[in-house]
Design a protein around this motif. Structure first.
Motif, short mmCIF file in Angstrom:
data_model
loop_
_atom_site.label_atom_id
_atom_site.label_comp_id
_atom_site.label_asym_id
_atom_site.label_seq_id
_atom_site.Cartn_x
_atom_site.Cartn_y
_atom_site.Cartn_z
N ASP A 272 4.66 -29.16 53.94
CA ASP A 272 5.19 -28.17 54.88
C ASP A 272 6.59 -28.57 55.28
O ASP A 272 6.98 -29.75 55.20
N THR A 273 7.37 -27.59 55.71
CA THR A 273 8.66 -27.83 56.35
C THR A 273 8.68 -27.05 57.66
O THR A 273 8.07 -25.98 57.77
N ARG A 274 9.38 -27.61 58.66
CA ARG A 274 9.43 -26.95 59.96
C ARG A 274 10.82 -27.05 60.55
O ARG A 274 11.51 -28.05 60.35
N ARG A 275 11.19 -26.01 61.29
CA ARG A 275 12.40 -26.03 62.09
C ARG A 275 12.05 -25.55 63.49
O ARG A 275 11.00 -24.96 63.70
N ARG A 276 12.95 -25.81 64.44
CA ARG A 276 12.78 -25.29 65.78
C ARG A 276 14.09 -24.70 66.24
O ARG A 276 15.16 -25.29 66.02
N ASP A 277 14.04 -23.55 66.87
CA ASP A 277 15.26 -22.93 67.40
C ASP A 277 15.97 -23.91 68.33
O ASP A 277 15.33 -24.58 69.15
N GLY A 278 17.27 -24.00 68.17
CA GLY A 278 18.06 -24.88 69.01
C GLY A 278 18.23 -26.28 68.45
O GLY A 278 18.94 -27.09 69.05
N SER A 279 17.57 -26.58 67.34
CA SER A 279 17.69 -27.90 66.72
C SER A 279 18.25 -27.75 65.31
O SER A 279 17.87 -26.83 64.57
N ASP A 280 19.13 -28.66 64.93
CA ASP A 280 19.67 -28.69 63.57
C ASP A 280 18.90 -29.67 62.68
O ASP A 280 19.31 -29.94 61.56
N ASN A 281 17.80 -30.23 63.19
CA ASN A 281 16.96 -31.12 62.41
C ASN A 281 15.90 -30.33 61.65
O ASN A 281 15.50 -29.24 62.07
N VAL A 282 15.43 -30.89 60.55
CA VAL A 282 14.38 -30.27 59.73
C VAL A 282 13.27 -31.29 59.53
O VAL A 282 13.54 -32.45 59.19
N LEU A 283 12.03 -30.87 59.73
CA LEU A 283 10.88 -31.75 59.56
C LEU A 283 10.24 -31.51 58.19
O LEU A 283 9.85 -30.38 57.87
N LEU A 284 10.13 -32.57 57.40
CA LEU A 284 9.49 -32.52 56.09
C LEU A 284 8.17 -33.28 56.16
O LEU A 284 8.14 -34.44 56.56
N HIS A 285 7.10 -32.62 55.77
CA HIS A 285 5.76 -33.22 55.81
C HIS A 285 5.29 -33.43 54.37
O HIS A 285 5.15 -32.47 53.61
N TYR A 286 5.07 -34.69 54.01
CA TYR A 286 4.64 -35.03 52.65
C TYR A 286 3.26 -35.69 52.67
O TYR A 286 2.94 -36.50 53.55
N LYS A 287 2.47 -35.37 51.68
CA LYS A 287 1.23 -36.08 51.38
C LYS A 287 1.51 -37.08 50.27
O LYS A 287 2.20 -36.78 49.31
N VAL A 288 0.99 -38.30 50.43
CA VAL A 288 1.14 -39.29 49.38
C VAL A 288 0.03 -39.04 48.34
O VAL A 288 -1.15 -39.00 48.67
#
Length: 207
Positions: free
Chosen positions: A186-202
């Motif tokens: 999955d990938t996620r963003r939040r309004d007001g943030s320039d960061n991006v969350l990457l969710h990986y399964k090993v």
């Protein structure tokens, strides 16, 4: 078997620390704080390296008592409840710290919730923890430790928050060991943030 989860932040060019091991060079914003609390709510155990353990221990107990001492709360008072809960959970959660140098004298005020694990025993202890019933085992920071456990096949998932900072140099997120295959969940963003969350399964190489 419960999961061992890594949650960390890194720069756009792949560093978890800036020059001089400066973690504050990374954009740890409200999205980062909210995600970490979300991961804590799904976990009942923290697994940490010594440096991260000492950093958390030196910061969160005071914030649990009075969130106003947090610079983030001073800047944005409406995040006080988030920081108070984060501090309280850090206080209460069972903690395993992997270190050959720390002693029980170093663990106050977390002595009652802390177990020190020597490096030579880390793989065995982590495997045993994963076999126990319970919620997730969570790792913050602790780059050297989680890279070692990743290569050993003991990490289940990675949450990598990619910050918008470009540091140019520092401590790279991944070591030189053979990283197992990773599957993007999955990938996620939040309004007001320039960061991006990457969710990986090993990916289990033996599957």
């Amino acid at each position: 078997m419960r999961k061992l989860i890594v949650s960390t932040i890194m720069s756009l060019d792949g560093y978890v620390e800036g020059p001089g091991r400066n973690v504050m060079a990374l954009p740890m914003d409200g999205f980062f704080d909210e995600h970490n609390l979300e991961r804590q709510r799904a976990a009942d155990t923290l697994l940490l390296g010594a440096t991260t353990y000492m950093g958390l221990k030196g910061y969160w107990p005071a914030v649990a008592e009075n969130p106003a001492v947090s610079p983030a709360v001073a800047n944005t008072p409406d995040v006080a409840d988030l920081h108070r809960e984060t501090g309280q959970r850090n206080n209460e959660m069972r903690k395993f710290v992997v270190s050959d140098s720390l002693t029980e004298d170093d663990t106050a005020p977390w002595t009652d919730t802390t177990t020190i694990v020597r490096r030579a025993d880390a793989h065995e202890v982590v495997a045993e923890l994963k076999d126990q019933p319970g919620k997730d085992i969570l790792m913050f920071g602790s780059r050297t430790l989680w890279n070692d456990l990743l290569v050993a096949g003991l990490i289940d998932e990675l949450y990598l928050m990619v910050g918008h900072a470009v540091l140019g140099e520092g401590t790279p997120a991944f070591s030189t060991g053979p990283v197992p295959p990773l599957q993007l969940v999955d990938t996620r963003r939040r309004d007001g943030s320039d960061n991006v969350l990457l969710h990986y399964k090993v990916v289990n190489r033996d599957a």
